[in-house]
Design an enzyme around this catalytic site. Structure first.
Site, PDB file in Angstrom:
ATOM      1  N   ARG A 157      -6.002  -9.183   0.223  1.00 27.62           N
ATOM      2  CA  ARG A 157      -7.021 -10.132   0.675  1.00 27.62           C
ATOM      3  C   ARG A 157      -8.284  -9.377   1.074  1.00 27.62           C
ATOM      4  O   ARG A 157      -9.241  -9.335   0.332  1.00 27.62           O
ATOM      5  CB  ARG A 157      -6.462 -10.967   1.840  1.00 27.62           C
ATOM      6  N   LYS A 158      -8.279  -8.744   2.254  1.00 28.42           N
ATOM      7  CA  LYS A 158      -9.472  -8.025   2.729  1.00 28.42           C
ATOM      8  C   LYS A 158      -9.230  -6.532   2.880  1.00 28.42           C
ATOM      9  O   LYS A 158     -10.117  -5.722   2.685  1.00 28.42           O
ATOM     10  CB  LYS A 158      -9.892  -8.579   4.097  1.00 28.42           C
ATOM     11  N   GLY A 159      -8.019  -6.198   3.318  1.00 35.31           N
ATOM     12  CA  GLY A 159      -7.678  -4.789   3.464  1.00 35.31           C
ATOM     13  C   GLY A 159      -8.463  -4.059   4.540  1.00 35.31           C
ATOM     14  O   GLY A 159      -8.834  -2.900   4.362  1.00 35.31           O
TER      15      GLY A 159
ATOM     16  N   SER B 139      -4.588   4.507  -5.081  1.00 39.44           N
ATOM     17  CA  SER B 139      -3.955   3.543  -4.163  1.00 39.44           C
ATOM     18  C   SER B 139      -5.006   2.912  -3.236  1.00 39.44           C
ATOM     19  O   SER B 139      -4.661   2.254  -2.261  1.00 39.44           O
ATOM     20  CB  SER B 139      -2.877   4.229  -3.326  1.00 39.44           C
TER      21      SER B 139
ATOM     22  N   SER C 260      -3.511 -11.979   8.622  1.00 35.13           N
ATOM     23  CA  SER C 260      -3.173 -11.830   7.205  1.00 35.13           C
ATOM     24  C   SER C 260      -2.157 -12.891   6.765  1.00 35.13           C
ATOM     25  O   SER C 260      -2.315 -13.540   5.730  1.00 35.13           O
ATOM     26  CB  SER C 260      -2.611 -10.421   6.986  1.00 35.13           C
TER      27      SER C 260
ATOM     28  N   TRP D  88       0.852  -1.197   0.000  1.00 33.44           N
ATOM     29  CA  TRP D  88       0.000   0.000   0.000  1.00 33.44           C
ATOM     30  C   TRP D  88       0.892   1.252   0.000  1.00 33.44           C
ATOM     31  O   TRP D  88       0.718   2.174  -0.800  1.00 33.44           O
ATOM     32  CB  TRP D  88      -0.911  -0.048   1.216  1.00 33.44           C
TER      33      TRP D  88
ATOM     34  N   HIS E  34      12.183  -5.798   4.014  1.00 37.56           N
ATOM     35  CA  HIS E  34      11.625  -6.343   5.255  1.00 37.56           C
ATOM     36  C   HIS E  34      12.750  -6.651   6.244  1.00 37.56           C
ATOM     37  O   HIS E  34      12.505  -7.275   7.274  1.00 37.56           O
ATOM     38  CB  HIS E  34      10.883  -7.663   4.987  1.00 37.56           C
TER      39      HIS E  34
HETATM   40  P1  A3P Z   1      -4.976  -8.424   4.508  1.00 39.57           P
HETATM   41  O1  A3P Z   1      -4.422  -9.808   4.298  1.00 39.57           O
HETATM   42  O2  A3P Z   1      -5.417  -8.210   5.929  1.00 39.57           O
HETATM   43  O3  A3P Z   1      -6.033  -8.074   3.525  1.00 39.57           O
HETATM   44  P2  A3P Z   1       2.123  -6.292   2.778  1.00 39.57           P
HETATM   45  O4  A3P Z   1       2.063  -5.501   1.541  1.00 39.57           O
HETATM   46  O5  A3P Z   1       2.983  -5.675   3.832  1.00 39.57           O
HETATM   47  O6  A3P Z   1       2.457  -7.727   2.554  1.00 39.57           O
HETATM   48  O7  A3P Z   1       0.654  -6.259   3.432  1.00 39.57           O
HETATM   49  C1  A3P Z   1      -0.437  -6.910   2.840  1.00 39.57           C
HETATM   50  C2  A3P Z   1      -1.709  -6.489   3.563  1.00 39.57           C
HETATM   51  O8  A3P Z   1      -1.980  -5.109   3.232  1.00 39.57           O
HETATM   52  C3  A3P Z   1      -2.934  -7.287   3.141  1.00 39.57           C
HETATM   53  O9  A3P Z   1      -3.771  -7.376   4.294  1.00 39.57           O
HETATM   54  C4  A3P Z   1      -3.511  -6.369   2.057  1.00 39.57           C
HETATM   55  O10 A3P Z   1      -4.858  -6.608   1.749  1.00 39.57           O
HETATM   56  C5  A3P Z   1      -3.293  -5.013   2.700  1.00 39.57           C
HETATM   57  N1  A3P Z   1      -3.387  -3.916   1.721  1.00 39.57           N
HETATM   58  C6  A3P Z   1      -2.692  -3.759   0.573  1.00 39.57           C
HETATM   59  N2  A3P Z   1      -3.097  -2.681  -0.088  1.00 39.57           N
HETATM   60  C7  A3P Z   1      -4.079  -2.102   0.651  1.00 39.57           C
HETATM   61  C8  A3P Z   1      -4.899  -0.938   0.491  1.00 39.57           C
HETATM   62  N3  A3P Z   1      -4.805  -0.156  -0.586  1.00 39.57           N
HETATM   63  N4  A3P Z   1      -5.806  -0.659   1.462  1.00 39.57           N
HETATM   64  C9  A3P Z   1      -5.931  -1.454   2.544  1.00 39.57           C
HETATM   65  N5  A3P Z   1      -5.178  -2.567   2.747  1.00 39.57           N
HETATM   66  C10 A3P Z   1      -4.265  -2.892   1.811  1.00 39.57           C
END
Ligand code: A3P
Length: 284
Positions: free
Chosen positions: A246-248, A216, A127, A47, A97
């Site tokens: 996934r759910k966000g 975004s 997540s 994100w 990371h």
């Molecule tokens: P969930 O599995 O809870 O949906 P990373 O990029 O650090 O691996 O994090 C992934 C997590 O960020 C996932 O969480 C993903 O859905 C969420 N995410 C990515 N983009 C997003 C956005 N624009 N708004 C909200 N959540 C987002």
């Protein structure tokens, strides 16, 4: 197996190897004009990448819709892209990371900017649990309880969330360090984007900020194939069948933790984080 141990930490061998990790820490030269996004996995890294990419081009979605996310902003520990990163001219936008003890040493003597994103660890566990269930060859978690225990022990890629967070939080008083919370980004996207712009020294018009926020959003990113690292990167494709997005939402942990698991985790959190100001975290 998708796991390799480096300095006692499980690392994803899909992405990295010992040589790349050694180079990252000992020799990788961070420059004053670099911007580095740092996080523990599943904190909302992608994100923030999308937001910073969009800020760079004043909100215009063309770039993010045509170039895969991991090529726009490569990972420092990516065995395939580290060389490309070393040879890139001009200000670089990179991602990592890596825990603080494995991070490029050169960073600590320069003015490069770090944006560190934090998320409620209960939502991170949730997540990550769903991602782990999408692993193709590696042993999938038996159930949530087993996975929760593995997470608490730090038996997951990049090790313990507590160690990672404590290690980085201690650096937050360095001049060029911005701490962003996933939950804050969700509650106040405009305020967060403005804060990031100010940190980067970038001036956007209000309508350009609108574009950054819109392009975004969860739905925009979900629709943009280029935003899904798992789907776009051939190495990832082979081992993970789970969507990057996934759910966000915040608070999905409530659908996974029992009351007892939640209370135990809160206790552990208090113990481990007791050295920090409790008001720092907006979650509990
Ligand atoms: P969930 O599995 O809870 O949906 P990373 O990029 O650090 O691996 O994090 C992934 C997590 O960020 C996932 O969480 C993903 O859905 C969420 N995410 C990515 N983009 C997003 C956005 N624009 N708004 C909200 N959540 C987002």
């Amino acid at each position: 197996s998708e796991c390799l141990f480096f300095e006692g930490l499980p690392m994803p061998s899909i992405l990295t190897n010992v040589e790349t990790l050694c180079f990252a820490r000992e020799e990788f030269l961070v420059r004053d004009d670099d911007v580095i996004i740092v996080s523990y996995p599943r904190s909302g890294t992608h994100w923030i990448i999308e937001i910073l990419n969009l800020i760079h081009v004043n909100g215009d979605p063309t770039w993010i819709q045509t170039v895969p996310v991991f090529l726009r902003s490569p990972w420092i520990e990516d065995a395939h892209l580290q060389k490309d990163l070393i040879n890139r001219n001009g200000p670089r936008l990179m991602v990592s990371h890596l825990p603080v003890q494995l991070f490029p040493r050169s960073y600590f003597n320069c003015n490069a900017k770090v944006v560190y994103i934090l998320r409620n660890p209960k939502d991170i566990i949730t997540s990550l649990y769903h991602v782990s269930r999408g692993f193709v060859c590696k042993k999938q978690p038996e159930n949530f309880d087993e996975f929760l225990n593995r997470f608490i022990k730090g038996d997951v890629h990049y090790g313990s969330w507590f160690d990672h967070t404590l290690g980085w939080i201690k650096k937050r008083d360095m001049g060029s360090f911005l701490l962003i919370f996933y939950e804050e980004l969700q509650r106040d996207p405009r305020g967060s984007v403005e804060k990031i712009c100010q940190f980067l020294g970038k001036k956007l018009k209000p309508e350009e900020i609108d574009l950054v926020i819109r392009n975004s959003s969860f739905s925009a990113m979900k629709e943009n194939k280029m935003s899904d690292h798992f789907a776009m990167d051939g190495r990832m494709q082979k081992v993970i069948i789970a969507p990057m997005l996934r759910k966000g939402v915040s608070g999905d942990w409530k659908n996974h933790f029992t009351v007892a698991q939640s209370e135990d985790f809160d206790k552990l959190f208090q113990e481990k984080m007791s050295r920090l100001d409790p008001g720092l975290f907006p979650w509990f």
